[in-house]
Design an enzyme around this catalytic site. Sequence first.
Site, PDB file in Angstrom:
ATOM      1  N   SER A 125      -3.235   5.166  10.560  1.00 13.39           N
ATOM      2  CA  SER A 125      -4.331   4.208  10.509  1.00 13.39           C
ATOM      3  C   SER A 125      -3.808   2.813  10.138  1.00 13.39           C
ATOM      4  O   SER A 125      -4.126   1.815  10.789  1.00 13.39           O
ATOM      5  CB  SER A 125      -5.353   4.705   9.488  1.00 13.39           C
ATOM      6  OG  SER A 125      -6.172   3.664   9.036  1.00 13.39           O
ATOM      7  N   ASP A 151      -8.275  12.316   2.862  1.00 13.38           N
ATOM      8  CA  ASP A 151      -7.481  11.247   3.452  1.00 13.38           C
ATOM      9  C   ASP A 151      -6.120  11.826   3.844  1.00 13.38           C
ATOM     10  O   ASP A 151      -5.126  11.579   3.185  1.00 13.38           O
ATOM     11  CB  ASP A 151      -7.322  10.120   2.414  1.00 13.38           C
ATOM     12  CG  ASP A 151      -6.817   8.823   3.044  1.00 13.38           C
ATOM     13  OD1 ASP A 151      -6.739   8.759   4.282  1.00 13.38           O
ATOM     14  OD2 ASP A 151      -6.488   7.897   2.285  1.00 13.38           O
ATOM     15  N   SER A 158     -14.816  -0.238  -2.258  1.00 15.84           N
ATOM     16  CA  SER A 158     -14.484  -1.172  -3.337  1.00 15.84           C
ATOM     17  C   SER A 158     -15.565  -2.251  -3.449  1.00 15.84           C
ATOM     18  O   SER A 158     -16.556  -2.236  -2.723  1.00 15.84           O
ATOM     19  CB  SER A 158     -13.115  -1.806  -3.083  1.00 15.84           C
ATOM     20  OG  SER A 158     -13.214  -2.785  -2.076  1.00 15.84           O
ATOM     21  N   LYS A 185      -5.837   4.762  -5.699  1.00 11.39           N
ATOM     22  CA  LYS A 185      -5.571   5.825  -4.737  1.00 11.39           C
ATOM     23  C   LYS A 185      -4.326   6.624  -5.107  1.00 11.39           C
ATOM     24  O   LYS A 185      -4.328   7.855  -5.075  1.00 11.39           O
ATOM     25  CB  LYS A 185      -5.400   5.195  -3.347  1.00 11.39           C
ATOM     26  CG  LYS A 185      -5.716   6.133  -2.220  1.00 11.39           C
ATOM     27  CD  LYS A 185      -5.575   5.412  -0.882  1.00 11.39           C
ATOM     28  CE  LYS A 185      -6.859   5.448  -0.088  1.00 11.39           C
ATOM     29  NZ  LYS A 185      -6.809   4.576   1.092  1.00 11.39           N
ATOM     30  N   ALA A 237     -14.765  -4.426   2.238  1.00 12.47           N
ATOM     31  CA  ALA A 237     -14.868  -3.339   1.272  1.00 12.47           C
ATOM     32  C   ALA A 237     -15.558  -2.141   1.901  1.00 12.47           C
ATOM     33  O   ALA A 237     -16.547  -2.299   2.618  1.00 12.47           O
ATOM     34  CB  ALA A 237     -15.674  -3.792   0.069  1.00 12.47           C
ATOM     35  N   ILE A 238     -15.016  -0.967   1.667  1.00 14.34           N
ATOM     36  CA  ILE A 238     -15.714   0.256   2.065  1.00 14.34           C
ATOM     37  C   ILE A 238     -16.250   0.907   0.794  1.00 14.34           C
ATOM     38  O   ILE A 238     -17.440   1.045   0.609  1.00 14.34           O
ATOM     39  CB  ILE A 238     -14.778   1.194   2.832  1.00 14.34           C
ATOM     40  CG1 ILE A 238     -14.357   0.536   4.146  1.00 14.34           C
ATOM     41  CG2 ILE A 238     -15.486   2.519   3.117  1.00 14.34           C
ATOM     42  CD1 ILE A 238     -13.270   1.281   4.883  1.00 14.34           C
ATOM     43  N   THR A 261     -10.256  -7.925   1.165  1.00 17.91           N
ATOM     44  CA  THR A 261      -9.698  -9.267   1.339  1.00 17.91           C
ATOM     45  C   THR A 261     -10.545 -10.075   2.328  1.00 17.91           C
ATOM     46  O   THR A 261     -10.754 -11.274   2.147  1.00 17.91           O
ATOM     47  CB  THR A 261      -8.235  -9.176   1.822  1.00 17.91           C
ATOM     48  OG1 THR A 261      -7.490  -8.462   0.835  1.00 17.91           O
ATOM     49  CG2 THR A 261      -7.623 -10.558   2.003  1.00 17.91           C
ATOM     50  N   GLY A 274      -7.651   0.272  -3.635  1.00 20.60           N
ATOM     51  CA  GLY A 274      -7.937   0.962  -4.881  1.00 20.60           C
ATOM     52  C   GLY A 274      -7.990   0.112  -6.118  1.00 20.60           C
ATOM     53  O   GLY A 274      -8.763   0.388  -7.022  1.00 20.60           O
TER      54      GLY A 274
END
Lengths: 503, 503
Positions: free
Chosen positions: A264, A256, A199, A288, A196-197, A203, A168
Amino acid sequence: MRAKVKILEVETGRFMVVINEEDAKKAKLHPEDLIKIETAKRTIYGEVVISNMVGPGEIGVTKDILSTYTFSEGEIVNVAPAGTPESVRYVKKKMKGQKLKKVEIEAIVKDIVDRKLRDIEISSFVTSLEINGLDMDEIAWLTVAMAETGDMLDIDRKPIMDVHSIGGVPGNKTNILVVPIVAAAGLTIPKTSSRAITSAAGTADVMEVLAPVTHSLDEIKRIVEKIGACLVWGGALNLAPADDLTIKAERALSIDPRGLMLASIMSKKYAMGSQYVLIDIPTGEGVKVETIEEARSLAKDFIELGKRLGQYVEVAITYGGQPIGHTVGPALEAKEALETIMTGKGPGSLVEKATGLAGILLEMGGVAPAGMGKKMAKEILESGKAYEKLKEIIAEQGGDPNIKPEDIPIGDKTYTFVAQTSGYVTKIDNRAITTIARTAGAPEDKGAGIFLHVKVGEKVKEEDPLFTIHAESEARLDQAIIQARRLEPIRIEGMVLQRIGNL
Amino acid sequence: MRAKVKILEVETGRFMVVINEEDAKKAKLHPEDLIKIETAKRTIYGEVVISNMVGPGEIGVTKDILSTYTFSEGEIVNVAPAGTPESVRYVKKKMKGQKLKKVEIEAIVKDIVDRKLRDIEISSFVTSLEINGLDMDEIAWLTVAMAETGDMLDIDRKPIMDVHSIGGVPGNKTNILVVPIVAAAGLTIPKTSSRAITSAAGTADVMEVLAPVTHSLDEIKRIVEKIGACLVWGGALNLAPADDLTIKAERALSIDPRGLMLASIMSKKYAMGSQYVLIDIPTGEGVKVETIEEARSLAKDFIELGKRLGQYVEVAITYGGQPIGHTVGPALEAKEALETIMTGKGPGSLVEKATGLAGILLEMGGVAPAGMGKKMAKEILESGKAYEKLKEIIAEQGGDPNIKPEDIPIGDKTYTFVAQTSGYVTKIDNRAITTIARTAGAPEDKGAGIFLHVKVGEKVKEEDPLFTIHAESEARLDQAIIQARRLEPIRIEGMVLQRIGNL
């Protein structure tokens, strides 16, 4: 029916199996029917597509299936309709608000991984979890089931540390520093990260600027047993594979469910054999977790779940109200992280956060006395030992350990926004920064992103630069500029925020 | 991006659009992404498949899309990514248990029909309805929205009657008799039916043995305005098209949220312009509604929903504890129905039910005095007037009005099960009968099915025939025999059912 495999250069995102019109008619198969393909060694499931791009007696196997299973052209397989999987009954049980048994959760997870449950059933499961929740028993069973239906790592070096940031906050290249610091102190930390999904850079995207991040589990074992650390992309591994499929549904619905989020994250730590896990929960507007209360409640759940998994978990609630450091976007972030680790100096938010998290890990791992972790982490960073360790990691992962910040190519199409007025920076909008960076091309265009010239609380004069957008193409730069004009990501106000006159 | 349409002979069950690998990369499109295809006249939505079976600059359109929309080879269209549809927020609202507004329900239904919502979102909606329900306001809005997003019929003959059986009881060829009786009395009854989904024969499957059932709405209007009735397949029409897509999810999950069931049935009646609707709820073991209490509660909802739609609804709770008549399967049922309507005589259960339902409709439509409907229906049946009307329907729909029962081909591969003991028939298992008939090939193999030599309550001697399986192939006959041996669909017991000895 017996059929001959035909490899198809088709990518659908699903496990799809193409059958000739005539064969489908004979076998009474319709589009979307679930069928099984049996070989001597295994049974895999897919859904029917009808087309004459395969001939009678042939079965077309798409690239999606081949990314997980091996088939050879012309191979003979058996094809048969598959009935409704038993686990649909357990999904319905959760729909009714009942507690699931361990075996029932295991059956659901196994059928998700085997692709016997598809979008409809997975979405129903995820929706039922969002409405009816899971208790801690169920979450623990789910976590273990998700881990055990994938590959697991067994590293011959103990104790194994891990760190995970709940996403986030933009610009969060922190773990590129944390991992080398921790490993330089002699601890083992096999860090996997995501791309990134939603974002601008995960990393893994940032690390990939410095070295390859796609490695097999065997390679990771070798690297970590040798140098105590890695910084790799978890998506290349078959860790908790059910997760990718539930995430797809969660993302489409933008939900979520907490139990699923916990499972997860922790299933991957469990699969990596992590014994000491630090969870970083950035908290603030536009990330988030927005409030400290929410962060505390989530922290409690992580710690409790860790206990049930035999892991020692600590949580750091960190400030997430604005981006970390000055950069957002893979190459810009890699450059900033590399500069910081090389010199031991960098933006306060980055250095403070990295040494803070690393310090906790050093104490958890027993190499720093209580209360001394951060100081030790700072020393490791400033001494250059962290940089040496990062160089080892880069080298072992196949990159050039002598890479310099100035070698990293940054998008050369730029545009700088300046202050329209003098005053103080009162807000940098996380979501807006992410949106602009993504519009500029991040994370696919590694050089795209944003450089922040100012941070919250700083004083600016009219015409001072606020932020620079970097892009790899003029078209994307133009789009990002339009977005930035619309979103105004940085707010500047005088010290007097509001004036109340004669009412 | 601009692209040239390429028609693909591929059937996937979904709206899928094939894009070349290179184009996908350039446009940053991934498999399963939702995109829109825009022409001068319309915008349609589909999900991305990546394959080099189309070249760069081409877009492959599958047969699924062409079944609803027209595209020509080489047509130039505009292709663009489609964002998350607004209606996902309303699905989430229902997930949270909140009441939806009229406009929100309309948005969900429209996006389902436009394929902007896909399996994941539709399944989440259906699951949320199963858990959180809909109130009568929401059901009425849903019903109208489902009707109005499809085609609607405007027949210039009033009043318009309709009859609908909630599925589940095998052998229910009743409406093949009800419709001609009602029309012979001068009322208008444009009957649409479904094909079998989980049963051995839907009314449309049975009628198709006597005449074509696939007609356009214009043809139906012409036929019904001329002769007052039709017996067609509703699936060929674009009536309440959202229904097919929600049913797919309901079937996969084997759930049937009541609000959706009511809307599904009544939206089609609403679209057909029906003013007087009779709902038949077969009740008994092994059918959808198993208890009288449940049937009554459902009846109340149908009547209330009808009021809100401006329809007068009555409900008949009928005996559904065993199959209707002696036959199950399209051709066997068509033959039995034809014999019964030609002679005015047939199995008690069929004649009683048909004249009972028709009688209620005659009273509802005002052509029979209260309490006299059934008598009048029986007279119409016995007088041959119903047969004359059925012949008109067959002729207008393009069949041979002079078809005789003996002309109807029945599966000639047969096997007869006989009583192993003397006694009374105490049970005929609806579900088992359906399973065996389907295994024998029904409904696709029209000649396949079951002939019941006995019904519940009848006395049988050892070796008396109980039922005969008909199939069109030996292979299917063999499978059906195995099923029948396993399921034992007919139970025979002595009058003493249980003997309790010295305890």
